[in-house]
Design a protein around this motif. Structure first.
Motif, short mmCIF file in Angstrom:
data_model
loop_
_atom_site.label_atom_id
_atom_site.label_comp_id
_atom_site.label_asym_id
_atom_site.label_seq_id
_atom_site.Cartn_x
_atom_site.Cartn_y
_atom_site.Cartn_z
N TYR A 1 11.64 -57.54 -29.79
CA TYR A 1 12.26 -56.45 -29.03
C TYR A 1 11.29 -55.28 -28.86
O TYR A 1 11.14 -54.72 -27.76
N LEU A 2 10.58 -54.92 -29.92
CA LEU A 2 9.60 -53.83 -29.85
C LEU A 2 8.46 -54.18 -28.88
O LEU A 2 7.95 -53.30 -28.19
N LYS A 3 8.09 -55.44 -28.84
CA LYS A 3 7.06 -55.87 -27.90
C LYS A 3 7.53 -55.63 -26.47
O LYS A 3 6.77 -55.14 -25.62
N THR A 4 8.79 -55.95 -26.20
CA THR A 4 9.36 -55.72 -24.88
C THR A 4 9.38 -54.22 -24.55
O THR A 4 8.98 -53.80 -23.46
N LEU A 5 9.87 -53.43 -25.50
CA LEU A 5 9.95 -51.98 -25.28
C LEU A 5 8.57 -51.36 -25.10
O LEU A 5 8.38 -50.47 -24.27
N HIS A 6 7.62 -51.83 -25.89
CA HIS A 6 6.26 -51.29 -25.82
C HIS A 6 5.68 -51.50 -24.42
O HIS A 6 5.03 -50.61 -23.86
N GLY A 7 5.92 -52.67 -23.85
CA GLY A 7 5.45 -52.93 -22.50
C GLY A 7 6.24 -52.15 -21.46
O GLY A 7 5.68 -51.62 -20.49
N MET A 8 7.54 -52.05 -21.65
CA MET A 8 8.41 -51.35 -20.71
C MET A 8 8.04 -49.88 -20.58
O MET A 8 8.14 -49.29 -19.50
N PHE A 9 7.59 -49.28 -21.70
CA PHE A 9 7.28 -47.84 -21.71
C PHE A 9 5.78 -47.57 -21.78
O PHE A 9 5.33 -46.63 -22.43
N ALA A 10 5.02 -48.41 -21.10
CA ALA A 10 3.59 -48.19 -20.87
C ALA A 10 2.79 -48.00 -22.16
O ALA A 10 1.81 -47.26 -22.20
N GLY A 11 3.21 -48.68 -23.22
CA GLY A 11 2.47 -48.62 -24.47
C GLY A 11 2.63 -47.33 -25.24
O GLY A 11 1.86 -47.07 -26.18
N ASP A 12 3.63 -46.51 -24.91
CA ASP A 12 3.89 -45.27 -25.64
C ASP A 12 4.83 -45.58 -26.79
O ASP A 12 6.03 -45.82 -26.59
N TRP A 13 4.31 -45.58 -28.01
CA TRP A 13 5.12 -45.98 -29.16
C TRP A 13 6.29 -45.03 -29.37
O TRP A 13 7.35 -45.43 -29.87
N ARG A 14 6.13 -43.77 -28.96
CA ARG A 14 7.20 -42.79 -29.15
C ARG A 14 8.41 -43.13 -28.28
O ARG A 14 9.56 -43.12 -28.74
N LEU A 15 8.16 -43.45 -27.01
CA LEU A 15 9.25 -43.84 -26.11
C LEU A 15 9.89 -45.15 -26.58
O LEU A 15 11.12 -45.29 -26.55
N ALA A 16 9.07 -46.08 -27.02
CA ALA A 16 9.60 -47.36 -27.48
C ALA A 16 10.47 -47.17 -28.72
O ALA A 16 11.53 -47.79 -28.86
N ALA A 17 10.04 -46.30 -29.63
CA ALA A 17 10.84 -46.04 -30.83
C ALA A 17 12.15 -45.36 -30.47
O ALA A 17 13.21 -45.67 -31.05
N MET A 18 12.11 -44.43 -29.53
CA MET A 18 13.34 -43.78 -29.08
C MET A 18 14.28 -44.81 -28.45
O MET A 18 15.50 -44.77 -28.66
N ALA A 19 13.71 -45.74 -27.69
CA ALA A 19 14.52 -46.78 -27.07
C ALA A 19 15.10 -47.72 -28.12
O ALA A 19 16.23 -48.20 -27.98
N TYR A 20 14.34 -47.99 -29.17
CA TYR A 20 14.86 -48.82 -30.26
C TYR A 20 16.08 -48.15 -30.89
O TYR A 20 17.05 -48.81 -31.25
N ASN A 21 16.02 -46.83 -30.99
CA ASN A 21 17.12 -46.08 -31.60
C ASN A 21 18.31 -45.93 -30.67
O ASN A 21 19.46 -46.07 -31.10
N ALA A 22 18.06 -45.62 -29.39
CA ALA A 22 19.14 -45.24 -28.48
C ALA A 22 19.44 -46.27 -27.40
O ALA A 22 20.47 -46.17 -26.73
N GLY A 23 18.55 -47.24 -27.20
CA GLY A 23 18.70 -48.19 -26.11
C GLY A 23 17.77 -47.85 -24.96
O GLY A 23 17.59 -46.67 -24.63
N GLU A 24 17.19 -48.87 -24.37
CA GLU A 24 16.18 -48.63 -23.34
C GLU A 24 16.74 -47.94 -22.10
O GLU A 24 16.05 -47.14 -21.45
N TYR A 25 18.01 -48.20 -21.76
CA TYR A 25 18.55 -47.62 -20.53
C TYR A 25 18.75 -46.11 -20.65
O TYR A 25 18.61 -45.38 -19.67
N ARG A 26 19.06 -45.63 -21.84
CA ARG A 26 19.15 -44.18 -22.03
C ARG A 26 17.79 -43.51 -21.83
O ARG A 26 17.70 -42.43 -21.24
N ILE A 27 16.75 -44.15 -22.33
CA ILE A 27 15.41 -43.56 -22.20
C ILE A 27 14.94 -43.64 -20.74
O ILE A 27 14.37 -42.68 -20.21
N LEU A 28 15.20 -44.76 -20.08
CA LEU A 28 14.85 -44.88 -18.67
C LEU A 28 15.59 -43.83 -17.85
O LEU A 28 15.02 -43.21 -16.94
#
Length: 297
Positions: free
Chosen positions: A138-165
């Motif tokens: 899942y983190l691999k997916t998020l990492h790619g989705m958010f251009a390799g920004d670990w901060r955005l990916a971590a936020m998405a792990y916590n809140a869901g990717e659609y909230r961050i998008l």
């Protein structure tokens, strides 16, 4: 200061020096800078993390190494290895009254969405193998989705990717040059998640300055690997006996088998075990049918 240990490959034996795990973690950080902007509140909150990691009577350092290895194999930043610290204190049997469980504190819906098996008699969230495999994927997916920004990916792990998008869209930002701290419409918990992980990374990073802590890490630590348990083996004690391992330790590492019973269900079941002294490719004992399996996809 102690000289750093020589780094070994994951196939170099049953143990490795604890400082090798620490060095691999440090080398894999995406954001190693620890300036005055790092949250002092969360530094204090996680001040005991180095002591917990170095405790010789726990499995924390071995589990941490297992997760760091899985992230390294997927070319992901090691900040993500701190998520189980924040979520569960690296306790594979952790349960929240609100429902989350395991190292990664997944709720059942998230677990099922990411192919963690949950059935009567088997909750894969309590399996470090199943949950880590799913979390890293899942983190691999998020990492790619958010251009390799670990901060955005971590936020998405916590809140869901659609909230961050959605927050990126509302703020007119794009992932490749986003300012995560300025994203609107997100909870304080989600914003604090990044501050927690960065503060914890800095607590461990700057622990290098404490000679006593480094000395506590300077010891052999068991390597862990996932093994697929043959369907004719239905007790942890049986597998442990055939492989010369401590059944009590295996149950602590695998709380999904807390009572020692292995429920195979309809799919292969994995056990987190110590790499044998002969090496990770040692053939299993006759009659067990156990085979080596990757710790993460």
């Amino acid at each position: 200061m102690l000289a750093p240990p020589a780094l070994a490959s994951p196939a170099d034996g049953a143990t490795r020096n604890g400082r090798e795990i620490y060095q691999q973690f440090r080398d894999g950080l995406s954001d190693p800078e620890c300036g005055p902007e790092v949250s002092q509140r969360w530094r204090k909150h996680f001040a005991a993390a180095p002591k917990r990691l170095a405790a010789a009577d726990e499995n924390t350092l071995a589990l941490f190494g297992y997760v760091v290895d899985a992230l390294h194999a997927s070319s992901l930043p090691t900040e993500y290895a701190l998520i189980p610290f924040v979520e569960s204190g690296y306790k594979p049997d952790a349960r929240s009254p609100l429902g989350p469980a395991g190292l990664w504190q997944m709720i059942k819906r998230t677990a099922r969405d990411h192919e963690v098996p949950i059935r009567k008699g088997y909750d894969g969230r309590l399996s470090p193998v199943d949950s880590t495999r799913a979390a890293v994927r899942y983190l691999k997916t998020l990492h790619g989705m958010f251009a390799g920004d670990w901060r955005l990916a971590a936020m998405a792990y916590n809140a869901g990717e659609y909230r961050i998008l959605g927050a990126l869209k509302r703020s007119g930002q794009v992932a490749r040059d986003a300012r995560p701290a300025e994203l609107p419409g997100l909870s304080g918990i989600t914003h604090a998640y990044v501050r927690k992980l960065h503060a914890l990374a800095c607590v461990l990073e700057q622990a290098e300055e404490r000679e006593q802590w480094l000395q506590a890490l300077d010891r052999p630590v068991p390597r862990l690997r996932a093994v697929t348990v043959a369907t004719d083996v239905d007790r942890v004690e049986e597998w442990a006996s055939s492989h010369g391992q401590d059944p009590a330790r295996l149950r602590r590492l695998n709380p999904v088998f807390a009572d020692g019973r292995i429920d195979h269900g309809d799919a292969p079941v994995s056990l987190l075990a110590l790499v044998p002294a002969e090496g990770p490719d040692t053939a299993p004992a006759a009659g067990t049918g156990a085979a080596s399996a990757a710790g993460s996809d």
